[in-house]
Write a protein that holds these residues in place. Structure first.
Motif, short mmCIF file in Angstrom:
data_model
loop_
_atom_site.label_atom_id
_atom_site.label_comp_id
_atom_site.label_asym_id
_atom_site.label_seq_id
_atom_site.Cartn_x
_atom_site.Cartn_y
_atom_site.Cartn_z
N ASN A 22 0.86 -1.18 0.00
CA ASN A 22 0.00 0.00 0.00
C ASN A 22 0.90 1.24 0.00
OD1 ASN A 22 -2.34 -1.70 0.44
ND2 ASN A 22 -1.64 -1.87 2.55
N VAL A 23 0.52 2.25 -0.75
CA VAL A 23 1.37 3.42 -0.94
C VAL A 23 0.68 4.68 -0.44
CG1 VAL A 23 2.57 4.88 -2.62
CG2 VAL A 23 2.55 2.39 -2.92
N LEU A 24 1.42 5.43 0.38
CA LEU A 24 1.02 6.78 0.76
C LEU A 24 2.12 7.73 0.30
CD1 LEU A 24 -0.17 6.23 4.46
CD2 LEU A 24 -1.61 6.43 2.41
N VAL A 25 1.72 8.93 -0.13
CA VAL A 25 2.69 9.91 -0.64
C VAL A 25 2.41 11.26 0.00
CG1 VAL A 25 3.54 11.14 -2.67
CG2 VAL A 25 2.90 8.72 -2.86
N HIS A 26 3.46 11.90 0.46
CA HIS A 26 3.36 13.31 0.85
C HIS A 26 4.24 14.12 -0.08
CE1 HIS A 26 3.04 17.01 3.05
NE2 HIS A 26 4.36 17.09 3.08
N ARG A 27 3.64 15.09 -0.74
CA ARG A 27 4.38 15.95 -1.65
C ARG A 27 4.25 17.40 -1.21
NH1 ARG A 27 1.52 15.38 -7.42
NH2 ARG A 27 3.36 16.60 -7.97
N ARG A 28 5.18 18.21 -1.68
CA ARG A 28 5.23 19.61 -1.26
C ARG A 28 3.96 20.36 -1.64
NH1 ARG A 28 9.96 22.85 -3.94
NH2 ARG A 28 8.68 22.29 -5.73
N THR A 29 3.48 20.15 -2.86
CA THR A 29 2.26 20.81 -3.32
C THR A 29 1.06 19.90 -3.05
OG1 THR A 29 2.63 19.92 -5.54
CG2 THR A 29 3.43 22.14 -5.09
N GLN A 30 -0.01 20.47 -2.56
CA GLN A 30 -1.20 19.68 -2.25
C GLN A 30 -1.78 19.08 -3.52
OE1 GLN A 30 -3.93 22.12 -0.06
NE2 GLN A 30 -2.80 21.90 1.85
N ASP A 90 4.14 1.73 7.68
CA ASP A 90 5.03 0.72 8.26
C ASP A 90 6.48 1.00 7.87
OD1 ASP A 90 2.86 -1.00 9.30
OD2 ASP A 90 2.43 -1.29 7.15
N ILE A 91 6.64 1.61 6.72
CA ILE A 91 7.96 1.97 6.18
C ILE A 91 7.87 3.41 5.72
CG2 ILE A 91 9.64 1.51 4.34
CD1 ILE A 91 8.22 -1.38 4.26
N ILE A 92 8.89 4.19 6.01
CA ILE A 92 8.96 5.57 5.52
C ILE A 92 10.25 5.74 4.75
CG2 ILE A 92 9.15 8.00 6.16
CD1 ILE A 92 7.39 7.35 8.60
N THR A 93 10.15 6.24 3.53
CA THR A 93 11.33 6.46 2.70
C THR A 93 11.31 7.90 2.19
OG1 THR A 93 12.59 5.68 0.76
CG2 THR A 93 10.18 5.48 0.66
N VAL A 94 12.47 8.56 2.26
CA VAL A 94 12.56 9.98 1.96
C VAL A 94 13.19 10.21 0.59
CG1 VAL A 94 13.46 12.21 2.73
CG2 VAL A 94 12.80 10.49 4.41
N HIS A 95 12.53 11.05 -0.23
CA HIS A 95 13.03 11.36 -1.58
C HIS A 95 12.77 12.83 -1.90
CE1 HIS A 95 13.79 7.13 -2.16
NE2 HIS A 95 12.60 6.90 -1.67
N THR A 96 13.38 13.70 -1.12
CA THR A 96 13.25 15.13 -1.33
C THR A 96 14.63 15.76 -1.45
OG1 THR A 96 13.32 15.70 1.02
CG2 THR A 96 11.16 15.17 0.09
N PRO A 97 14.73 16.90 -2.09
CA PRO A 97 16.01 17.63 -2.09
C PRO A 97 16.26 18.22 -0.70
CG PRO A 97 14.31 18.94 -3.13
CD PRO A 97 13.69 17.60 -2.86
N LEU A 98 17.51 18.56 -0.42
CA LEU A 98 17.85 19.23 0.82
C LEU A 98 17.78 20.73 0.61
CD1 LEU A 98 18.89 19.25 3.73
CD2 LEU A 98 21.23 19.11 2.81
N ASN A 99 16.91 21.38 1.37
CA ASN A 99 16.78 22.83 1.31
C ASN A 99 16.31 23.32 2.67
OD1 ASN A 99 13.90 22.40 1.33
ND2 ASN A 99 13.98 22.12 -0.90
N GLN A 100 15.98 24.60 2.75
CA GLN A 100 15.58 25.16 4.05
C GLN A 100 14.32 24.50 4.59
OE1 GLN A 100 15.26 29.40 3.42
NE2 GLN A 100 17.45 29.74 3.78
N ARG A 124 19.30 12.93 1.00
CA ARG A 124 20.38 13.74 1.54
C ARG A 124 20.41 13.59 3.05
NH1 ARG A 124 22.00 13.67 -2.84
NH2 ARG A 124 22.60 15.38 -4.25
N GLY A 125 21.61 13.47 3.60
CA GLY A 125 21.76 13.22 5.02
C GLY A 125 21.21 14.32 5.90
N GLY A 126 21.33 15.57 5.43
CA GLY A 126 20.89 16.71 6.23
C GLY A 126 19.41 16.77 6.47
N ILE A 127 18.64 15.90 5.82
CA ILE A 127 17.19 15.84 6.05
C ILE A 127 16.88 15.21 7.40
CG2 ILE A 127 15.06 14.75 5.18
CD1 ILE A 127 16.24 15.17 2.35
#
Length: 314
Positions: A171-179, A197-207, A232-235
């Motif tokens: 099952n897939v849930l997605v959170h994106r910057r734009t609604q 159950d699993i969270i995976t991060v795929h965003t650029p590093l920014n403010q 990116r590690g800084g996330i």
């Protein structure tokens, strides 16, 4: 045209090359320290960089610079706004690592849920030989099918992860910057944190994304969640992640990236339990690096022709 490659080794390793630059006045360096960046660029018109920083000081010190080729998709190592002010074109390498990174996400997950390495070691140490039954249980394994994976970000890599997750009957849930209300899979960050159950991060590093995964956001996660970061590690707030692993709030973390790379000897995650780490290699298969170089050549040709492509600071 004079071209400088500041950190070639991270791309070519020992199995590829920048042969396409043979017709240019090109200086190719395997590694460049921060102190060497300005002197090595010198009066060059173009520079290629992977992780070397091109900041205001570098730009002001290299007045002939007109083109910066980022050897990656992310370009947080370049002051793109100041480059724009100085009429310096910055091009990146988009969409080259989607297959590679998304495959790495599932390499991590299959390792966590099946732990094949432990079974392999146990067999070679004679434990199966001494088993009373044909199935030798050393630990409980789990299916990916039926699990809910929460994907933070929805760029090309995230979409490739989604495609593979669906193939695994997840099952897939997605959170994106734009609604986005076009599909029920698009949810708020809080909903994703609480229901994955699993969270995976795929965003650029920014403010907006720096230390997005912190004590507060971790507290909102489902108990026993598996966390993956190949972006990116800084996330990630590494101390908060360590504490969550120690408490069991996060049952396992899989990291290909850290805030400081190469890893520092006093990084707290070296002491963490239930963590799998790789040294920023999720993007780096031979085929992917070859594709990167091919796109870089196209970017350079387009710039030379006066019709630059993949420009990130228009």
């Amino acid at each position: 045209m004079k071209i400088v490659v500041l950190d070639a080794y991270s791309i070519v390793y020992n199995d590829l090359s920048f042969d396409f630059l043979k017709d240019y006045d090109a200086s190719i360096y395997d590694f460049t320290s921060p102190e060497e960046v300005v002197s090595r660029i010198g009066d060059a018109e173009a520079v290629f960089t992977n992780k070397c920083e091109i900041d205001k000081n570098v730009i002001d010190s290299c007045p002939n610079l007109k083109f910066v080729g980022e050897l990656a998709t992310g370009y947080n190592n370049i002051d793109v706004q100041y480059c724009k002010e100085k009429n310096i074109i910055v091009s990146n390498i988009p969409s080259y690592a989607s297959n590679n990174v998304s495959e790495m996400v599932f390499a991590f997950l299959l390792d966590v849920f099946y732990n094949l390495h432990d079974y392999d070691v146990a067999i070679k140490e004679g434990e199966w030989i001494n088993s009373k039954i044909f199935t030798f249980f050393k630990h409980t394994t789990h299916n990916l099918a039926g699990k809910t994976i929460g994907i933070i970000g929805y760029g090309d890599i995230a979409k490739a992860v989604e495609k593979k997750a669906i193939a695994f009957d997840m099952n897939v849930l997605v959170h994106r910057r734009t609604q986005d209300t076009s599909d029920k899979k698009f949810v708020s960050l809080d909903y994703l944190l609480a229901n994955s159950d699993i969270i995976t991060v795929h965003t650029p590093l920014n403010q907006q994304t720096a230390k997005l995964i912190n004590e507060e956001s971790i507290s909102k996660m489902k108990d026993g969640v598996v966390f993956v970061n190949t972006s990116r590690g800084g996330i990630v707030d590494e101390k908060a992640l360590y504490n969550a692993l120690e408490s069991g709030k996060i049952s396992h973390a899989c990291l290909d990236v850290l805030t400081k790379e190469p890893m520092e000897k006093d990084n707290i995650l070296l002491k963490a339990k239930n963590i799998t780490m790789t040294p920023h290699i999720a993007w780096a298969a031979y085929e992917t690096r070859k594709k990167l170089i091919d796109i870089l050549e196209e970017n350079l040709k387009a710039y030379v022709s006066g019709k630059p492509i993949n420009v990130v600071n228009k």
